[in-house]
Design a protein around this motif. Sequence first.
Motif, mmCIF file in Angstrom:
data_model
loop_
_atom_site.group_PDB
_atom_site.id
_atom_site.type_symbol
_atom_site.label_atom_id
_atom_site.label_comp_id
_atom_site.label_asym_id
_atom_site.label_seq_id
_atom_site.Cartn_x
_atom_site.Cartn_y
_atom_site.Cartn_z
ATOM 1 N N UNK A 33 13.722 8.672 4.036
ATOM 2 C CA UNK A 33 13.898 7.340 3.445
ATOM 3 C C UNK A 33 14.942 7.462 2.338
ATOM 4 N N UNK A 34 16.052 6.801 2.541
ATOM 5 C CA UNK A 34 17.130 6.876 1.551
ATOM 6 C C UNK A 34 17.505 5.475 1.095
ATOM 7 N N UNK A 35 18.111 5.407 -0.061
ATOM 8 C CA UNK A 35 18.544 4.108 -0.577
ATOM 9 C C UNK A 35 18.749 4.186 -2.078
ATOM 10 N N UNK A 36 19.289 3.130 -2.627
ATOM 11 C CA UNK A 36 19.601 3.086 -4.050
ATOM 12 C C UNK A 36 18.325 3.158 -4.892
ATOM 13 N N UNK A 37 18.489 3.417 -6.171
ATOM 14 C CA UNK A 37 17.298 3.557 -7.020
ATOM 15 C C UNK A 37 16.560 2.218 -7.154
ATOM 16 N N UNK A 38 15.245 2.332 -7.210
ATOM 17 C CA UNK A 38 14.358 1.192 -7.443
ATOM 18 C C UNK A 38 14.391 0.121 -6.345
ATOM 19 N N UNK A 39 14.896 0.456 -5.171
ATOM 20 C CA UNK A 39 14.858 -0.538 -4.085
ATOM 21 C C UNK A 39 13.449 -0.660 -3.492
ATOM 22 N N UNK A 40 12.589 0.332 -3.781
ATOM 23 C CA UNK A 40 11.206 0.235 -3.300
ATOM 24 C C UNK A 40 10.832 1.266 -2.245
ATOM 25 N N UNK A 41 11.508 2.400 -2.228
ATOM 26 C CA UNK A 41 11.222 3.429 -1.218
ATOM 27 C C UNK A 41 9.814 4.006 -1.387
ATOM 28 N N UNK A 79 7.257 2.802 -3.082
ATOM 29 C CA UNK A 79 6.213 1.772 -2.884
ATOM 30 C C UNK A 79 5.962 1.522 -1.400
ATOM 31 N N UNK A 80 7.010 1.574 -0.625
ATOM 32 C CA UNK A 80 6.850 1.343 0.815
ATOM 33 C C UNK A 80 5.976 2.437 1.434
ATOM 34 N N UNK A 81 6.280 3.676 1.094
ATOM 35 C CA UNK A 81 5.501 4.796 1.637
ATOM 36 C C UNK A 81 4.061 4.749 1.117
ATOM 37 N N UNK A 82 3.913 4.434 -0.161
ATOM 38 C CA UNK A 82 2.555 4.371 -0.727
ATOM 39 C C UNK A 82 1.734 3.231 -0.136
ATOM 40 N N UNK A 83 2.382 2.119 0.123
ATOM 41 C CA UNK A 83 1.637 1.001 0.724
ATOM 42 C C UNK A 83 1.096 1.418 2.091
ATOM 43 N N UNK A 84 1.942 2.092 2.865
ATOM 44 C CA UNK A 84 1.496 2.466 4.205
ATOM 45 C C UNK A 84 0.492 3.619 4.165
ATOM 46 N N UNK A 139 -1.674 1.363 -1.397
ATOM 47 C CA UNK A 139 -1.635 1.143 -2.850
ATOM 48 C C UNK A 139 -0.275 0.565 -3.227
ATOM 49 N N UNK A 140 -0.264 -0.153 -4.346
ATOM 50 C CA UNK A 140 1.012 -0.685 -4.847
ATOM 51 C C UNK A 140 1.024 -0.585 -6.365
ATOM 52 N N UNK A 141 2.084 -0.037 -6.930
ATOM 53 C CA UNK A 141 2.200 0.108 -8.384
ATOM 54 C C UNK A 141 3.370 -0.748 -8.850
ATOM 55 N N UNK A 142 3.088 -1.699 -9.739
ATOM 56 C CA UNK A 142 4.201 -2.555 -10.162
ATOM 57 C C UNK A 142 5.089 -1.880 -11.220
ATOM 58 N N UNK A 143 4.611 -0.776 -11.785
ATOM 59 C CA UNK A 143 5.429 -0.053 -12.764
ATOM 60 C C UNK A 143 6.353 0.934 -12.039
ATOM 61 N N UNK A 144 7.592 0.911 -12.470
ATOM 62 C CA UNK A 144 8.575 1.770 -11.813
ATOM 63 C C UNK A 144 8.522 3.193 -12.351
#
Length: 263
Positions: free
Chosen positions: A58-66, A68-73, A77-82
């Motif tokens: 999983x690649x991409x720019x910082x803070x795009x949500x990489x 969170x995506x893996x953690x959700x699946x 879980x979801x963490x709103x703090x970066x």
Amino acid sequence: MSVLPPVRKDRVIAQLPQCYSKKAAVQTKDEFNSKVKTACQEQRTGTVGRFKIAKVIVVGDLAVGKTCLINRFCKDAFDKNYKATIGVDFEMERFEVLGVPFSLQLWDTAGQERFKCIASTYYRGAQTARVPCKFHLTYLNVAMFIHRQWLEDALKENDPTNVQLFLVGTKKDLSSPAQYSQIEQDAIKLAEEIKAEYWALSSLTGENVREFFFRVASLAFEVNVLAELEKSGSRHIGDVIKINSNSNNLYATSKKKQSNCCQ
Ligand SMILES: Nc1nc2c(ncn2[C@@H]2O[C@H](COP(=O)(O)OP(=O)(O)OP(=O)(O)O)[C@@H](O)[C@H]2O)c(=O)[nH]1
Ligand SMILES: [Mg+2]
């Protein structure tokens, strides 16, 4: 005797999961390849199901949500703090596809420029890598540019013909339907251009997250089983092998076989 625990009931895939949009899918068929289905029924999937693990980077720019995506699946879980990923993290997810165990190793790379060189070492040797690339949907124009650089780096380390690409628009919950439809048109154009399958999802609400990973697992599984069949097809006991004095013909035959494998 297997030392692994059984695959979770909610990781069982019996049908090919459908794409997000037929306009931006590399594969639009409704079912698994018939050769793959037969091989699974007859338990002829070779190393797939025993030793094969597909690597998903999983690649991409910082803070795009990489992350969170893996953690959700993986953890629901979801963490709103970066919290920026440092270097690279990974998770394993086990599936059962058409009755065959299949694992995805999900590599979560850091988006920050200063960690980029660490992340890029993990792309190396990922012959079976699947590369979901994503960008923040609401900042598509910025991210498209950055995204391309990430993609180029990942492909530099891998044979592009061995990599299935997914372009993922994250944080879908942040866009209004009107904003979103404009953004999506641009994203689909980009997906077509780079030959990626496009998905839009939200790790906050969970929309499309499970569907996306099921699709990735299924397409990775199919490609791996087809490659395995292709390999084993050339060494059946009792097969008659014609040896032609013209070695160019031999080469042509094997090339032809290869190009049919993924149809
Ligand atoms: N609203 C919303 N916020 C999200 C979503 N996904 C992630 N975020 C937020 O975006 C921020 C960054 O998310 P991360 O997953 O840590 O981003 P990352 O791409 O892993 O960042 P790096 O590790 O630095 O590369 C966090 O504050 C998350 O809570 C989403 O689907 N919706
Ligand atoms: Mg991260």
